[in-house]
Motif scaffolding. Structure first.
Motif, PDB file in Angstrom:
ATOM      1  N   ARG A 245      43.853  32.669  41.318  1.00 59.74           N
ATOM      2  CA  ARG A 245      42.976  32.345  40.197  1.00 59.74           C
ATOM      3  C   ARG A 245      43.250  33.200  38.962  1.00 59.74           C
ATOM      4  O   ARG A 245      43.194  32.723  37.835  1.00 59.74           O
ATOM      5  N   ALA A 246      43.580  34.492  39.176  1.00 57.91           N
ATOM      6  CA  ALA A 246      43.832  35.379  38.035  1.00 57.91           C
ATOM      7  C   ALA A 246      45.097  34.940  37.284  1.00 57.91           C
ATOM      8  O   ALA A 246      45.100  34.810  36.056  1.00 57.91           O
ATOM      9  N   ARG A 250      45.446  33.199  33.579  1.00 60.48           N
ATOM     10  CA  ARG A 250      46.307  33.793  32.552  1.00 60.48           C
ATOM     11  C   ARG A 250      47.255  32.760  31.963  1.00 60.48           C
ATOM     12  O   ARG A 250      47.438  32.688  30.744  1.00 60.48           O
TER      13      ARG A 250
END
Length: 393
Positions: A245-246, A250
């Motif tokens: 998810r990170a 991004r």
């Protein structure tokens, strides 16, 4: 070398139809179910696999996914044969790795045409693998930049010197290479679409998905793939890290920046092209007007000459009549005819002046076109010099 095609279908009638349709066009291998088809695919590594969706045992979706997960069969294009016509079925087929999708019943011409396209697609993929070294060098150069924004600034400079889609796509795809992402980009330009990819060809189903979702939302997630849409450009990321998810967040924050820059570049290219076309059309129209005025001027000169001759004949006739019969004074009529002749001469002079003005405008327009072309050629030359300088370092 004959194409080798593996057909996986539980319907013997379908096998018979395909055999008759492709006789002499390619060599066929037949499998009655998914398990047998998977084994034959690993044994013979065919050029193309035709795969039914609904079969006893494992479905076509499951077999396709297994083929794509196996290193030996990963690169073989798969075309689904199905009676399902919904877009969701096509999307599901693409999600498990299919390259094309054809609905039953199908005709011989369509099947042969699609097989030919997939065969060329695979040959293109094989050829492009030899260019991976160049892509890796580009990636190493991009990685040397200081962070994501540095790469964006670098691309902005490169795109400024790009004046065709081939050059622009090279720089754009090079931007994504350091992220280890497999992407497809399409430019929507004046009613046409231009597809580019870095490490593989662009299969028919990928083209269809991009076209189907062109007017969708900014982000469209399809399994592990993501489409990012702008008015003049769409990007398909085939291996988007949706589970991270990170990193996924991004990328969704970063990539619109470069796509927005690219979209504006395409808009500028389209605007310049339209300017060229408009200037050319105006120049052509002016040339036509000048030709028409020249023709009209010639005709008017002929009329004026004829009028003068007739006037002279009338004058002689009147004088002769006055001498013989001593008729009434015709000076008034002569004055009117003289005045008419003056008007005709004046109109002819005005027409010549208009023709001169239009000629001046045409010459100015042609000079403008030459200047515009010169600027584009200079920019292209600067782009080549810029690329050469980069390669030296």
């Amino acid at each position: 070398m004959a194409k080798l095609v593996l057909t996986i279908d539980d319907d013997l009638y379908v096998h018979r139809i395909i055999e008759e349709a492709l006789a002499g066009f390619c060599k066929l291998i037949h499998a009655k179910d998914g398990e047998q088809g998977f084994k034959l695919a690993k044994k013979h590594t065919p050029d193309i696999i035709l795969l039914d969706i609904e079969m006893p045992g494992k479905s076509g979706y499951e077999i396709c996914q297994a083929l794509k997960e196996d290193e030996l069969t990963h690169d073989i294009p798969v075309m689904f044969l199905s009676s399902k016509v919904e877009l969701t079925d096509r999307v599901k087929g693409y999600s498990v790795g299919a390259s094309d999708y054809i609905t039953k019943p199908f005709n011989t011409e369509e099947l042969m045409a699609r097989i030919k396209v997939l065969y060329e697609y695979r040959q293109q993929c094989v050829k492009l693998k030899y260019d991976v070294a160049k892509a890796q060098n580009t990636a190493a150069m991009a990685l040397a930049e200081s962070g994501d924004m540095g790469r964006i600034v670098r691309f902005v400079g490169q795109s400024f010197h790009s004046h065709n889609f081939h050059s622009l796509s090279e720089h754009l795809l090079a931007f994504f290479s350091p992220f280890n992402l497999d992407v497809v980009v399409v430019f929507w330009y004046q009613g046409s679409s231009f597809f580019y990819s870095l490490e593989s060809g662009v299969c028919p189903l990928e083209q269809e998905l991009l076209d189907q979702h062109r007017n969708a939302t900014r982000f469209v997630d399809i399994g592990n793939s993501t489409i990012i849409n702008y008015p003049k450009i769409s990007l398909l990321i085939k291996n988007m890290p949706v589970d991270n998810r990170a990193l996924y967040g991004r990328y969704k924050d970063l990539f619109p920046h470069i796509l927005e820059v690219t979209n504006e570049k395409v808009v500028a290219m389209e605007r310049n092209e339209n300017s060229f076309e408009q200037a050319t059309q105006i120049s052509t129209a002016l040339q036509d007007i000048v030709k028409q005025l020249n023709s009209q001027n010639i005709a008017q000169n002929d009329y004026a000459k004829q009028f003068i001759e007739q006037l002279h004949e009338l004058d002689c006739a009147i004088k002769q009549q006055q001498i013989q019969t001593n008729t009434a004074d015709l000076t008034l009529y002569m004055s009117q005819l003289d005045h008419t002749m003056e008007l005709l001469v004046s109109a002819n002079s005005d027409l010549a002046f208009i023709k001169y003005q239009l000629k001046q405008v045409t010459e100015s327009r042609n000079e403008l076109l030459c200047n515009l072309r010169s600027k584009v050629e200079q920019a292209s030359a600067q782009s080549l010099a810029h690329q050469s300088d980069i390669e030296l370092f």
